[in-house]
Design a protein around this motif. Structure first.
Motif, PDB file in Angstrom:
ATOM      1  N   PRO A  23       0.819  -1.225   0.000  1.00  0.00           N
ATOM      2  CA  PRO A  23       0.000   0.000   0.000  1.00  0.00           C
ATOM      3  C   PRO A  23       0.848   1.269   0.000  1.00  0.00           C
ATOM      4  N   GLU A  24       2.073   1.198   0.532  1.00  0.00           N
ATOM      5  CA  GLU A  24       2.949   2.367   0.565  1.00  0.00           C
ATOM      6  C   GLU A  24       3.620   2.627  -0.775  1.00  0.00           C
ATOM      7  N   GLY A  25       3.460   1.720  -1.738  1.00  0.00           N
ATOM      8  CA  GLY A  25       4.023   1.938  -3.064  1.00  0.00           C
ATOM      9  C   GLY A  25       5.264   1.145  -3.361  1.00  0.00           C
ATOM     10  N   GLU A  26       5.837   0.389  -2.388  1.00  0.00           N
ATOM     11  CA  GLU A  26       7.006  -0.430  -2.687  1.00  0.00           C
ATOM     12  C   GLU A  26       6.608  -1.592  -3.602  1.00  0.00           C
ATOM     13  N   THR A  27       7.471  -1.874  -4.545  1.00  0.00           N
ATOM     14  CA  THR A  27       7.244  -3.014  -5.440  1.00  0.00           C
ATOM     15  C   THR A  27       8.533  -3.809  -5.563  1.00  0.00           C
ATOM     16  N   ALA A  28       8.384  -5.113  -5.781  1.00  0.00           N
ATOM     17  CA  ALA A  28       9.517  -5.999  -6.010  1.00  0.00           C
ATOM     18  C   ALA A  28       9.089  -7.053  -7.009  1.00  0.00           C
ATOM     19  N   ALA A  29      10.064  -7.546  -7.777  1.00  0.00           N
ATOM     20  CA  ALA A  29       9.781  -8.583  -8.766  1.00  0.00           C
ATOM     21  C   ALA A  29      11.004  -9.482  -8.879  1.00  0.00           C
ATOM     22  N   ALA A  30      10.770 -10.736  -9.288  1.00  0.00           N
ATOM     23  CA  ALA A  30      11.854 -11.694  -9.454  1.00  0.00           C
ATOM     24  C   ALA A  30      11.416 -12.761 -10.441  1.00  0.00           C
ATOM     25  N   ASN A  31      12.432 -13.337 -11.133  1.00  0.00           N
ATOM     26  CA  ASN A  31      12.118 -14.457 -12.027  1.00  0.00           C
ATOM     27  C   ASN A  31      11.539 -15.622 -11.229  1.00  0.00           C
ATOM     28  N   THR A  32      12.215 -15.912 -10.098  1.00  0.00           N
ATOM     29  CA  THR A  32      11.741 -16.975  -9.224  1.00  0.00           C
ATOM     30  C   THR A  32      11.895 -16.542  -7.781  1.00  0.00           C
ATOM     31  N   ALA A  33      11.048 -17.095  -6.916  1.00  0.00           N
ATOM     32  CA  ALA A  33      11.120 -16.848  -5.479  1.00  0.00           C
ATOM     33  C   ALA A  33      11.065 -18.202  -4.792  1.00  0.00           C
ATOM     34  N   GLU A  34      12.044 -18.455  -3.940  1.00  0.00           N
ATOM     35  CA  GLU A  34      12.122 -19.751  -3.269  1.00  0.00           C
ATOM     36  C   GLU A  34      12.200 -19.552  -1.763  1.00  0.00           C
ATOM     37  N   LEU A  65      15.129 -14.507  -3.667  1.00  0.00           N
ATOM     38  CA  LEU A  65      14.633 -14.065  -4.970  1.00  0.00           C
ATOM     39  C   LEU A  65      15.776 -14.113  -5.973  1.00  0.00           C
ATOM     40  N   ASP A  66      15.504 -14.609  -7.146  1.00  0.00           N
ATOM     41  CA  ASP A  66      16.501 -14.704  -8.208  1.00  0.00           C
ATOM     42  C   ASP A  66      16.202 -13.652  -9.271  1.00  0.00           C
ATOM     43  N   ARG A  67      17.259 -12.875  -9.663  1.00  0.00           N
ATOM     44  CA  ARG A  67      17.096 -11.791 -10.636  1.00  0.00           C
ATOM     45  C   ARG A  67      16.011 -10.834 -10.154  1.00  0.00           C
ATOM     46  N   ALA A  68      16.275 -10.201  -9.017  1.00  0.00           N
ATOM     47  CA  ALA A  68      15.260  -9.412  -8.322  1.00  0.00           C
ATOM     48  C   ALA A  68      15.397  -7.925  -8.634  1.00  0.00           C
ATOM     49  N   VAL A  69      14.274  -7.221  -8.537  1.00  0.00           N
ATOM     50  CA  VAL A  69      14.221  -5.766  -8.685  1.00  0.00           C
ATOM     51  C   VAL A  69      13.362  -5.226  -7.549  1.00  0.00           C
ATOM     52  N   PHE A  70      13.855  -4.169  -6.858  1.00  0.00           N
ATOM     53  CA  PHE A  70      13.108  -3.536  -5.769  1.00  0.00           C
ATOM     54  C   PHE A  70      13.048  -2.039  -6.025  1.00  0.00           C
ATOM     55  N   THR A  71      11.885  -1.410  -5.763  1.00  0.00           N
ATOM     56  CA  THR A  71      11.732   0.037  -5.854  1.00  0.00           C
ATOM     57  C   THR A  71      10.595   0.473  -4.959  1.00  0.00           C
ATOM     58  N   ALA A  72      10.634   1.741  -4.535  1.00  0.00           N
ATOM     59  CA  ALA A  72       9.529   2.323  -3.771  1.00  0.00           C
ATOM     60  C   ALA A  72       8.696   3.256  -4.632  1.00  0.00           C
ATOM     61  N   CYS A  73       8.933   3.259  -5.938  1.00  0.00           N
ATOM     62  CA  CYS A  73       8.223   4.140  -6.858  1.00  0.00           C
ATOM     63  C   CYS A  73       7.034   3.410  -7.474  1.00  0.00           C
ATOM     64  N   GLU A  74       5.889   4.053  -7.432  1.00  0.00           N
ATOM     65  CA  GLU A  74       4.729   3.496  -8.102  1.00  0.00           C
ATOM     66  C   GLU A  74       4.808   3.833  -9.586  1.00  0.00           C
ATOM     67  N   LEU A  75       4.513   2.864 -10.430  1.00  0.00           N
ATOM     68  CA  LEU A  75       4.530   3.073 -11.875  1.00  0.00           C
ATOM     69  C   LEU A  75       3.183   3.616 -12.315  1.00  0.00           C
ATOM     70  N   THR A 100       9.426   2.118 -16.533  1.00  0.00           N
ATOM     71  CA  THR A 100      10.683   2.227 -15.795  1.00  0.00           C
ATOM     72  C   THR A 100      10.482   3.134 -14.584  1.00  0.00           C
ATOM     73  N   PRO A 101      10.756   2.655 -13.360  1.00  0.00           N
ATOM     74  CA  PRO A 101      10.620   3.508 -12.176  1.00  0.00           C
ATOM     75  C   PRO A 101      11.731   4.551 -12.113  1.00  0.00           C
ATOM     76  N   THR A 102      11.519   5.585 -11.282  1.00  0.00           N
ATOM     77  CA  THR A 102      12.537   6.621 -11.128  1.00  0.00           C
ATOM     78  C   THR A 102      13.840   6.026 -10.626  1.00  0.00           C
ATOM     79  N   TRP A 103      13.751   5.163  -9.635  1.00  0.00           N
ATOM     80  CA  TRP A 103      14.961   4.486  -9.153  1.00  0.00           C
ATOM     81  C   TRP A 103      14.595   3.054  -8.778  1.00  0.00           C
ATOM     82  N   SER A 104      15.589   2.191  -8.814  1.00  0.00           N
ATOM     83  CA  SER A 104      15.374   0.793  -8.453  1.00  0.00           C
ATOM     84  C   SER A 104      16.712   0.159  -8.090  1.00  0.00           C
ATOM     85  N   ILE A 105      16.618  -0.948  -7.360  1.00  0.00           N
ATOM     86  CA  ILE A 105      17.774  -1.791  -7.057  1.00  0.00           C
ATOM     87  C   ILE A 105      17.577  -3.103  -7.801  1.00  0.00           C
TER      88      ILE A 105
END
Length: 749
Positions: free
Chosen positions: A141-152, A161-171, A177-182
């Motif tokens: 709800p705060e806008g953080e998002t994360a994604a990964a190819n796989t989660a174990e 998480l494998d091949r993960a992306v984390f950001t607090a920017c809502e798309l 593309t978010p403003t910033w991401s890890i």
């Protein structure tokens, strides 16, 4: 088809003990074993192992059992509800032989807090100790998002998480593309420690790689605070060269923490800084201090003397004694006058305690403060350290031991209000006059509206002052002075109000007349608290316009003026006041800058323009009583229009005829930011002294701001010289990111 079942979980383990994680988000699927055993609600008695009963509701277009494969299958618009947690999928399968649960197709899991988890396929065991997901992502709800190819999920606390992306920017819609991401090769969430850790992480801005970290970590935004490294500070300066300041945050307890921040420089020796906070039942304490073993150095980093221990200590605390009383303290100390400037130490001008310090003056205070509906008391001990090269010598600055102020109000109803006041000030100096003052007073006033709408406010005040003074040449051998002062008079006003279709008008003439004690300033009392007073519209109608206790405005006086206000229906408002003050006798104790010299004051004007919360202009004028020339002008402009501009501008001009130094003063302070297009803004700052033809401080830059980040690139120039520290130029980078804090530099010279 709607199926209800009971879920039984041992208290010793299983889902009931799990925190929010990938596997716990799949908790609804654990109902399938119970559903497979019986599609009707069953009553289960307590057994040797205590159990917790939870209701699971499953909706699906179709549900069946494959006896040969020993599978239970639910297909089509599958919806599983476990308490407030909901899972939807195209298909759910439970293997009764292996105890594995699989969800497939457009999986969405919604948590009670609104967090949503998505996956293409999920598989876990019936105990949810381990699990596996493909095409995994989440949104909070705060806008953080994360994604990964796989989660174990490897165990009850670790999710990888494998091949993960984390950001607090809502798309936003249409944005990919978010403003910033890890972006990281591997990311691990440890629910026990509440930390995200990354391997081979790349910090990206607008999809462009900026910084690579072999290892990086930050707390789960929804977890409790915990120990760990903060983002370091780094940069460069001509004073101390390139520097790096790593920072370690130590969560000592739920009520206290400490930041340890060593700073390393290329030109000088390291410095160690600490920031400590502790919260008590009745209050809190904050401390910031640092030290180094280094010589004084100039603006080019050249050492000027031998090495020695140097440092600073800033601390404050405030505690509740009772419902009406507090006590507190503030400490401000530095080893030498330029320490805070040499090392760019923040917080020198912050307010600590109940009194503000002056610029380049450190104030330490111990105080108590009490307040209720009809009374107020404060008492404080204050000491000062002067950081300026010029001005009053430190030995001639008084220590306040103590200062006491009190007031008690009595409401007599239709007979008015009475305020009883008491004050004491004990001032001691190493060199110069020591004085001790005690004062007691009473102020009475009431208000009546007589026929015709005239507002009548009679008043009276009286005060007794006792002084004991040492080392003052005009005081007799007893060292004591006593005096009684007082005033009585009336304030009259007649408001005229005219409502209109588009604008309402209010005009109010005001007159104040008073008779006071004659020649109250003849006694040889040192002026401690009224030396820099100047009459303006705020005190124009006071019986005693002089602030403080050491001077008192006596004799007969008259203040007169007229105020006017125009209010438009759309929120636009213009208001103003013009007036002046007359006295029956001139008092040589008042100088020209005070505007109480002679028998007639300068004309005083104040005006303001406001439009909702978008902008305001406030102006004060002091016009010469003979020529009407502008002796003083102060103007402040504030603009705050969302997504357009945020600006503050202050202009001042003081004629040499009313300055205590005899030098004309004129200057401008400008600070703001203006959006030139979506999310792009121009930053600017200017502090200029026109008479000296000097830009004290100036800056111009560009920035980017959205809901999850802010970036600034600013050129700054400091134009003043303070002994061996001279003018400097800098390029300043500032980065701020939602949930993970600041990243970047402070000063690059």
């Amino acid at each position: 088809m709607r199926i209800q079942g009971n879920l039984f979980v041992s208290r010793g383990g299983g889902m009931a003990s799990l925190k929010i994680s990938l596997a716990s988000l799949l908790v609804a699927t654990a109902a399938l074993p119970a559903i497979a055993q019986d599609t009707e609600t069953k009553e289960v008695s307590e057994q040797d192992d205590a159990v917790v009963e939870e209701r699971v509701i499953l909706d699906a277009d179709n549900a069946y059992v494959l006896e040969n494969e020993n599978l239970v299958v639910a297909e089509g618009n599958v919806r599983a509800e476990y308490g407030e947690r909901v899972l939807t999928a195209d298909k759910l399968t439970y293997n009764r032989e292996t105890g594995r649960v699989r969800a497939q197709g457009d999986i969405v899991i919604t948590e009670p807090d609104g967090t949503e988890r998505f996956a293409e396929e999920i598989e876990t065991d019936s105990r949810l100790v381990d699990g596996f997901a493909t095409g995994f992502s989440l949104r909070t709800p705060e806008g953080e998002t994360a994604a990964a190819n796989t989660a174990e999920r490897r165990n009850e606390t670790i999710t990888e998480l494998d091949r993960a992306v984390f950001t607090a920017c809502e798309l936003c819609e249409g944005q990919s593309t978010p403003t910033w991401s890890i972006r990281a090769r591997k990311a691990v969430l440890n629910e026990e420690t509440g930390m995200f850790t990354y391997r081979d992480a790349v910090f990206e801005i607008a999809g462009v790689p900026v910084v690579y970290f072999p290892y990086f970590s930050h707390p789960d935004p929804q977890s409790e605070r915990r120990s760990g490294f903060l983002v370091p500070r780094f940069g460069a300066s001509t004073k101390y060269g390139a520097f790096l300041q790593p920072r370690y945050y130590w969560a000592i307890s739920p009520y206290q923490d400490l930041v340890v921040a060593p700073a390393f420089y290329t030109k000088i020796d390291p410095r160690l800084e600490f920031d400590y906070r502790k919260r008590f039942y009745s209050g809190d304490v904050n401390m910031n201090f640092s030290f180094t073993n280094e010589a004084r150095f100039d603006d080019d980093g050249e050492r000027l003397n031998n090495k020695a221990f140097r440092g600073h200590f800033f601390a404050d605390g405030r505690f509740r004694i009772s419902e009406d009383w507090d006590w507190g303290f503030a400490v401000e100390e530095a080893s030498d006058d330029l320490y805070t400037d040499r090392y760019d130490v923040d917080g020198e001008n912050d307010r600590r305690g109940i009194y503000y310090s002056q610029p380049k003056t450190l104030l330490s205070q111990l105080y108590t403060q009490g307040q209720a509906k009809n009374w107020y008391v404060d008492a404080s001990i204050q000491t000062f350290d002067n950081l300026q090269a010029q001005g009053i010598a430190e030995d001639r600055i008084a220590d306040v031991l103590p200062l006491i102020n009190s007031q008690y109000d009595v409401d007599f109803g239709k007979y008015g209000y009475l305020s009883l006041t008491g004050s004491a000030a004990f001032l001691e100096r190493v060199e110069g006059v020591d004085s001790r003052r005690a004062s007691a007073g009473a102020d009475w006033s009431t208000q009546r509206i007589i026929p015709g709408g005239l507002i009548v406010e009679p008043f009276a005040e009286a005060r007794f002052d006792y002084y004991n003074i040492n080392d003052f040449p005009t005081v007799d051998e007893s060292n004591t002075i006593t005096r009684g002062v007082g005033s009585t008079g009336v304030k009259l006003s007649m408001p005229f109000y005219r409502p209109g279709r588009n604008v309402d008008l209010l005009v109010e003439p005001i007159v104040m007349g008073a008779v006071s004690t004659g020649t109250p300033n003849d006694e040889p009392i040192p002026i401690e608290d009224g030396a820099f007073f100047e009459l303006d519209t705020s005190s124009l109608f006071d019986a005693n316009a002089q602030a403080g206790y050491d001077l008192y405005e006596g004799d007969k006086k008259l203040g007169a003026g007229i105020s006017a206000t125009a209010r438009w229906k759309n929120g636009f408002e213009i208001s103003g006041l013009v007036g002046r003050r007359w006295r029956s006798e001139a008092d040589p104790a008042f100088d020209v800058p005070s505007n109480l010299d002679g028998t007639v004051s300068d004309w005083l004007v104040s005006a303001s323009v406001e439009f909702n919360d978008y902008f305001s202009i406030d102006t004060k004028l002091r016009l010469d009583d003979d020529s009407l020339d502008i002796n003083r002008l102060d103007t402040a402009l504030n603009v705050n229009i969302e997504d357009i501009a945020r600006t503050k501008a202050i202009y001042y001009r003081i004629d040499e005829s009313i300055t205590r130094s005899g030098v004309r003063q004129e200057g401008l302070f400008l600070l703001g930011e203006v959006f030139v297009r979506d999310n792009i803004l121009i930053l600017f700052e200017l502090q200029r002294e026109f008479e000296q033809n000097l830009n004290i401080r100036q800056g111009i830059g560009i920035g980017y701001e959205d809901d999850c980040s802010r970036f600034e690139l600013v050129y700054e120039r400091q134009g003043t010289t303070n002994r061996e520290l001279g003018p400097s130029e800098s390029i300043v980078f500032r980065f701020g990111f939602k949930t993970i804090g600041e990243l970047g530099s402070r000063n690059f010279d």
